[in-house]
Design a protein around this motif. Structure first.
Motif, short mmCIF file in Angstrom:
data_model
loop_
_atom_site.label_atom_id
_atom_site.label_comp_id
_atom_site.label_asym_id
_atom_site.label_seq_id
_atom_site.Cartn_x
_atom_site.Cartn_y
_atom_site.Cartn_z
N ALA A 1 0.83 -1.21 0.00
CA ALA A 1 0.00 0.00 0.00
C ALA A 1 0.87 1.26 0.00
CB ALA A 1 -0.93 0.00 1.21
N SER A 2 1.95 1.24 0.76
CA SER A 2 2.86 2.39 0.79
C SER A 2 3.52 2.58 -0.57
CB SER A 2 3.94 2.19 1.86
OG SER A 2 3.36 2.11 3.15
N PHE A 3 3.90 1.48 -1.18
CA PHE A 3 4.51 1.55 -2.51
C PHE A 3 3.51 2.07 -3.54
CE2 PHE A 3 5.73 -0.78 -6.49
CZ PHE A 3 6.85 -0.01 -6.77
N GLN A 4 2.27 1.61 -3.44
CA GLN A 4 1.24 2.07 -4.36
C GLN A 4 1.04 3.58 -4.26
OE1 GLN A 4 -2.57 0.13 -3.92
NE2 GLN A 4 -3.62 1.60 -5.28
N ARG A 5 0.96 4.10 -3.03
CA ARG A 5 0.79 5.54 -2.85
C ARG A 5 1.98 6.31 -3.41
NH1 ARG A 5 -1.24 3.71 2.17
NH2 ARG A 5 0.79 4.08 3.18
N ALA A 6 3.17 5.78 -3.21
CA ALA A 6 4.37 6.45 -3.72
C ALA A 6 4.38 6.50 -5.24
CB ALA A 6 5.62 5.75 -3.20
N VAL A 7 3.95 5.40 -5.86
CA VAL A 7 3.89 5.36 -7.32
C VAL A 7 2.83 6.32 -7.84
CG1 VAL A 7 3.32 3.92 -9.32
CG2 VAL A 7 4.77 3.01 -7.50
N GLU A 8 1.67 6.34 -7.20
CA GLU A 8 0.58 7.20 -7.65
C GLU A 8 0.94 8.68 -7.55
OE1 GLU A 8 -3.31 4.39 -6.67
OE2 GLU A 8 -2.47 5.69 -5.10
N THR A 9 1.68 9.04 -6.51
CA THR A 9 2.04 10.46 -6.33
C THR A 9 3.34 10.81 -7.03
OG1 THR A 9 3.23 9.95 -4.27
CG2 THR A 9 0.88 10.53 -4.09
N GLY A 10 4.13 9.79 -7.37
CA GLY A 10 5.43 10.06 -7.99
C GLY A 10 6.39 10.75 -7.05
N ASP A 11 6.22 10.53 -5.75
CA ASP A 11 7.03 11.20 -4.73
C ASP A 11 8.35 10.43 -4.54
OD1 ASP A 11 8.19 12.31 -2.51
OD2 ASP A 11 6.42 12.19 -1.24
N PRO A 12 9.48 10.99 -4.95
CA PRO A 12 10.77 10.28 -4.83
C PRO A 12 11.10 9.91 -3.39
CG PRO A 12 10.98 12.21 -6.25
CD PRO A 12 9.64 12.30 -5.59
N ARG A 13 10.81 10.82 -2.43
CA ARG A 13 11.13 10.54 -1.04
C ARG A 13 10.32 9.35 -0.52
NH1 ARG A 13 13.73 13.43 2.66
NH2 ARG A 13 13.74 15.25 1.29
N ALA A 14 9.04 9.31 -0.88
CA ALA A 14 8.19 8.21 -0.44
C ALA A 14 8.66 6.88 -1.04
CB ALA A 14 6.74 8.48 -0.82
N LEU A 15 9.11 6.92 -2.29
CA LEU A 15 9.63 5.71 -2.92
C LEU A 15 10.89 5.23 -2.21
CD1 LEU A 15 9.12 6.57 -6.70
CD2 LEU A 15 8.12 4.61 -5.49
N LEU A 16 11.78 6.16 -1.87
CA LEU A 16 13.02 5.80 -1.19
C LEU A 16 12.73 5.18 0.18
CD1 LEU A 16 15.42 8.78 -1.98
CD2 LEU A 16 15.76 6.37 -2.58
N GLU A 17 11.68 5.65 0.85
CA GLU A 17 11.36 5.14 2.18
C GLU A 17 10.87 3.70 2.14
OE1 GLU A 17 8.57 7.84 3.81
OE2 GLU A 17 10.07 9.36 4.35
N VAL A 18 10.22 3.29 1.04
CA VAL A 18 9.64 1.96 0.99
C VAL A 18 10.57 0.94 0.32
CG1 VAL A 18 8.45 2.13 -1.25
CG2 VAL A 18 7.45 0.74 0.59
N LEU A 19 11.59 1.43 -0.40
CA LEU A 19 12.52 0.53 -1.08
C LEU A 19 13.74 0.25 -0.21
CD1 LEU A 19 12.53 2.06 -4.69
CD2 LEU A 19 11.17 0.12 -3.85
N ALA A 20 14.19 -0.99 -0.20
CA ALA A 20 15.43 -1.33 0.49
C ALA A 20 16.60 -0.73 -0.28
CB ALA A 20 15.58 -2.84 0.58
N PRO A 21 17.68 -0.37 0.41
CA PRO A 21 18.84 0.22 -0.30
C PRO A 21 19.37 -0.66 -1.42
CG PRO A 21 19.06 0.49 2.07
CD PRO A 21 17.90 -0.42 1.86
N ASP A 22 19.27 -2.00 -1.25
CA ASP A 22 19.80 -2.92 -2.26
C ASP A 22 18.71 -3.51 -3.15
OD1 ASP A 22 18.59 -4.34 -0.26
OD2 ASP A 22 20.13 -5.90 -0.12
N VAL A 23 17.58 -2.82 -3.27
CA VAL A 23 16.47 -3.30 -4.08
C VAL A 23 16.93 -3.56 -5.52
CG1 VAL A 23 15.71 -0.96 -4.70
CG2 VAL A 23 14.08 -2.86 -4.80
N VAL A 24 16.34 -4.59 -6.13
CA VAL A 24 16.64 -4.92 -7.53
C VAL A 24 15.35 -4.89 -8.33
CG1 VAL A 24 17.55 -6.65 -9.12
CG2 VAL A 24 18.60 -6.36 -6.86
N LEU A 25 15.36 -4.16 -9.43
CA LEU A 25 14.23 -4.10 -10.35
C LEU A 25 14.56 -4.91 -11.60
CD1 LEU A 25 11.58 -2.95 -11.64
CD2 LEU A 25 12.94 -0.98 -12.37
#
Length: 298
Positions: free
Chosen positions: A180-204
């Protein structure tokens, strides 16, 4: 199905169909190819004298395994020319679709991607033993090896998978909160919110199959992933919406552009952060997101 099939043969096959599909899908990572394997299995099953079959489930799985192995060896060659990273074909599943913990993990995008690094025989042995709890003797017959060799293959495959398996477990509630936090971050396009929900070593890992735009290599690191998301969202030329769903037994976001499915993004979590993002955009792999696919180990 052939008119030559007797009613008992049909009933047995239908009773085990979901199991056979799950076995084939676990081995191939493709629902379309799994369906073809089931058709091949059926054609061989109707030629069998049922009076000579002591264990119908094991016999059908044996046929399915052999057909899937033949197809998997050919697919390995095709995937060498695949454009960009290859991800399994995502399946829409019910929240409680995977009743067994082993099945839930084994069909996850994260683990199925690891299974791709096994040889065809290693994958078959690992899937049959670790997921479906078949004995080594039964597996040996299915893959055409002796029991001692199968034991060695199973040990090697398990060691390979364990070394690459994502670490950490998260409760379903915490996972839903993270999604849900990730969804909100994607919908708003908020870089800070995305950084808060992603692990530093995240892999896409993104799969466009050369048809849709997608990163041609895995993207590692929260800052790089955020830059890609923000840049991509800024280039969207229509109405983008995301909705929570369950894909391959785990949490995901269904992405729509102007109401049409554009892709699906599965996640893997550790603690309260996302460590893996698996984004499938290849249109050929999005055809089974309209209805749930029943998976089973029984």
């Amino acid at each position: 199905m052939s008119d030559r099939a007797t009613d008992p043969a049909t009933e047995v096959f239908v009773a085990h169909r979901n199991l056979l599909f799950t076995v084939a899908y676990e081995m191939l990572g493709s629902a379309a190819d799994a369906e073809d394997v089931l058709q091949e299995t059926w054609l061989r099953w109707v030629e069998v004298d049922l009076e000579e079959v002591r264990d119908e489930r094991a016999y059908l799985v044996r046929i399915t395994t052999r057909q899937a192995l033949n197809r998997l060896r050919g697919m390995k060659r095709r995937r060498e020319s695949y454009v960009g990273p290859w991800l399994p074909e995502p399946l829409l599943t019910a929240p409680d679709a995977a009743q067994e913990v082993e099945l839930t993990e084994s069909v996850s995008m994260a683990l199925m991607l690891i299974l791709e690094t096994l040889s065809p025989t290693e994958r078959a042995v690992f899937v049959l033993h670790e997921v479906f709890a078949f004995g080594y003797d039964e597996i040996a017959v299915a893959v055409g090896r002796n029991t001692a060799t199968v034991r060695q293959i199973a040990h090697r495959a398990r060691k390979h998978v364990d070394a690459r398996r994502p670490r950490g477990t998260v409760s379903p509630r915490r996972t839903r909160e993270t999604l849900a936090s990730f969804q909100r971050a994607v919908e708003t396009g908020d870089p800070r919110a995305l950084l808060e929900v992603l692990a530093p070593d995240v892999v896409l890992v993104a799969d466009g199959g050369g048809v849709k735009h997608a990163a041609l290599r895995p993207v590692t690191g929260a800052e790089k992933v955020v830059r890609m998301f923000v840049g991509g969202l800024g280039r969207v030329g229509g109405g983008l919406t995301v909705h929570p769903t369950v894909v391959n037994g785990g949490p995901a976001l269904l992405v729509r552009l102007d109401g049409e499915i554009d892709g699906v993004m599965a996640i893997h979590c550790r603690d309260a952060h996302i460590t893996g993002l698996y984004y499938v955009r290849n249109p050929e792999k999005l055809t089974r997101l309209g209805s749930e696919t029943p998976l089973t180990v029984r």
